[in-house]
Design a protein around this motif. Sequence first.
Motif, PDB file in Angstrom:
ATOM      1  N   ASN A  47      -5.260  -0.934  -0.936  1.00 49.50           N
ATOM      2  CA  ASN A  47      -5.074   0.506  -1.137  1.00 49.50           C
ATOM      3  C   ASN A  47      -6.379   1.261  -0.984  1.00 49.50           C
ATOM      4  O   ASN A  47      -6.381   2.412  -0.531  1.00 49.50           O
TER       5      ASN A  47
ATOM      6  N   THR B 264       0.833  -1.202   0.000  1.00 47.07           N
ATOM      7  CA  THR B 264       0.000   0.000   0.000  1.00 47.07           C
ATOM      8  C   THR B 264       0.869   1.255   0.000  1.00 47.07           C
ATOM      9  O   THR B 264       2.054   1.212   0.317  1.00 47.07           O
ATOM     10  N   LEU B 265       0.225   2.355  -0.323  1.00 49.98           N
ATOM     11  CA  LEU B 265       0.953   3.616  -0.398  1.00 49.98           C
ATOM     12  C   LEU B 265       1.657   3.949   0.905  1.00 49.98           C
ATOM     13  O   LEU B 265       2.809   4.379   0.910  1.00 49.98           O
TER      14      LEU B 265
ATOM     15  N   ASN C 243      -6.569   1.559   2.654  1.00 53.53           N
ATOM     16  CA  ASN C 243      -5.601   2.563   3.077  1.00 53.53           C
ATOM     17  C   ASN C 243      -6.196   3.966   2.954  1.00 53.53           C
ATOM     18  O   ASN C 243      -6.076   4.798   3.874  1.00 53.53           O
TER      19      ASN C 243
ATOM     20  N   GLU D 242      -3.863  -5.993  -3.750  1.00 54.91           N
ATOM     21  CA  GLU D 242      -3.246  -4.669  -3.675  1.00 54.91           C
ATOM     22  C   GLU D 242      -4.284  -3.576  -3.883  1.00 54.91           C
ATOM     23  O   GLU D 242      -4.251  -2.540  -3.194  1.00 54.91           O
TER      24      GLU D 242
END
Length: 406
Positions: free
Chosen positions: A239, A100-101, A242, A235
């Motif tokens: 995200n 994640t970022l 997130n 993913e």
Amino acid sequence: MTISAVPATTSDPAGPHAPPLSRLTDPDLYADGDPHPLWAWMRAHAPVHRHHAGELPAFWSLTRYADIRAVYQDSTTFSSAQGVLLRPAVVGPDPGGGLTLALTDAPRHKQLRSLMAGWFNTRAVRALEGYVEAAVRRVLDDAAARETCDFATDIAGRLSLAVIAHILGVPEADHDRLYRWTDEAFAAHSSLVSHPDIVEYFLDLLYRRMEEPTGDLVSALLHGTVGGELLTEIEVVLNCENLIGATENGRLALIGGVQALLEHPGEWRRLARDRSLLPGAIEEIMRWTSSATHSVRTATRPSELHGRSIAVGDKVVLWLPSANRDEDVFTDPYRFDISRTPNRHIALAVGEHFCIGATLARAQMRVLFSALLDGAYAIELDGPGSRVASIAVNGPQSLPVRLRAR
């Protein structure tokens, strides 16, 4: 890396004047107590303090502004990829590590950020302002029509969720149930992906976007590439989590900001008289609330902080509210001052991991506070609230107010 600032104690604090520093990881301190005296003592006497392993793994605490800022800016030495929050040892590493970022390092972090940045830059936020204004009017009108109102859930929570859901491409008809699920996850202080309804919802949404891409962020995550490759389904879901999870910090800043202004009526009146103070007031609210309580970094190479040796693999915890009350940086730091200048707070982090939603968060605050200041609504506190019992985020969990349309 060596940080050489004010000389500091180089051994663990001990003796009758040392406060119980182990309480920093006690959620009840943030719900019912005040951690600021502990942080103030640590800034003065133990700015680099070793906490031994227990339920949580061993870690170092940093409490001074300069030290925390320096660690943020050295992402080569202090990595985010192994997790940015303290987690009990028994639950293992964060499943989002490296995916994640928030939990990636360069170069992947920059590539992933580039994939999302177009939805959060100044131009995109300016284009969203009409939607934000309509969302603010809607949540305020709905709250004003109720006999009782909790600013935390009825206004700030619904507003924050509506805006990020719109960016992700969640249809408005689904906002209420997504808000209900995320509110349940936040209330339990658990990962959003531990809520099966949220996982199922976003998997269904991404499958729909595979077949029919639209101009939303889920479509961008699905069809964009990072390092020349498409993101996996997990993913994309992580995200999305997130981004939704990050709204908890913005939500708490909104709630804490309204509480601060209502508890400091002189500052509210100043702001009502002079709307040019609003940008500075927003920055002071961010400093004052510092809703992200801590952020973790993992040392990738040996370093030294104030004479303390940090080994490879050591966890370093950055206590952000402490940095934003550092007496060496902020004059009279325990005073709420909407005209404070300079105000170089780090509530939104620094460096590569500076909050991607910073412009959007400021816009939401500007629109909401403007609506409350314009005179269309009357608002006042309506009894004591409660605070979040968490070491990850801090602020009001409940804030009863009386809100009525004039």
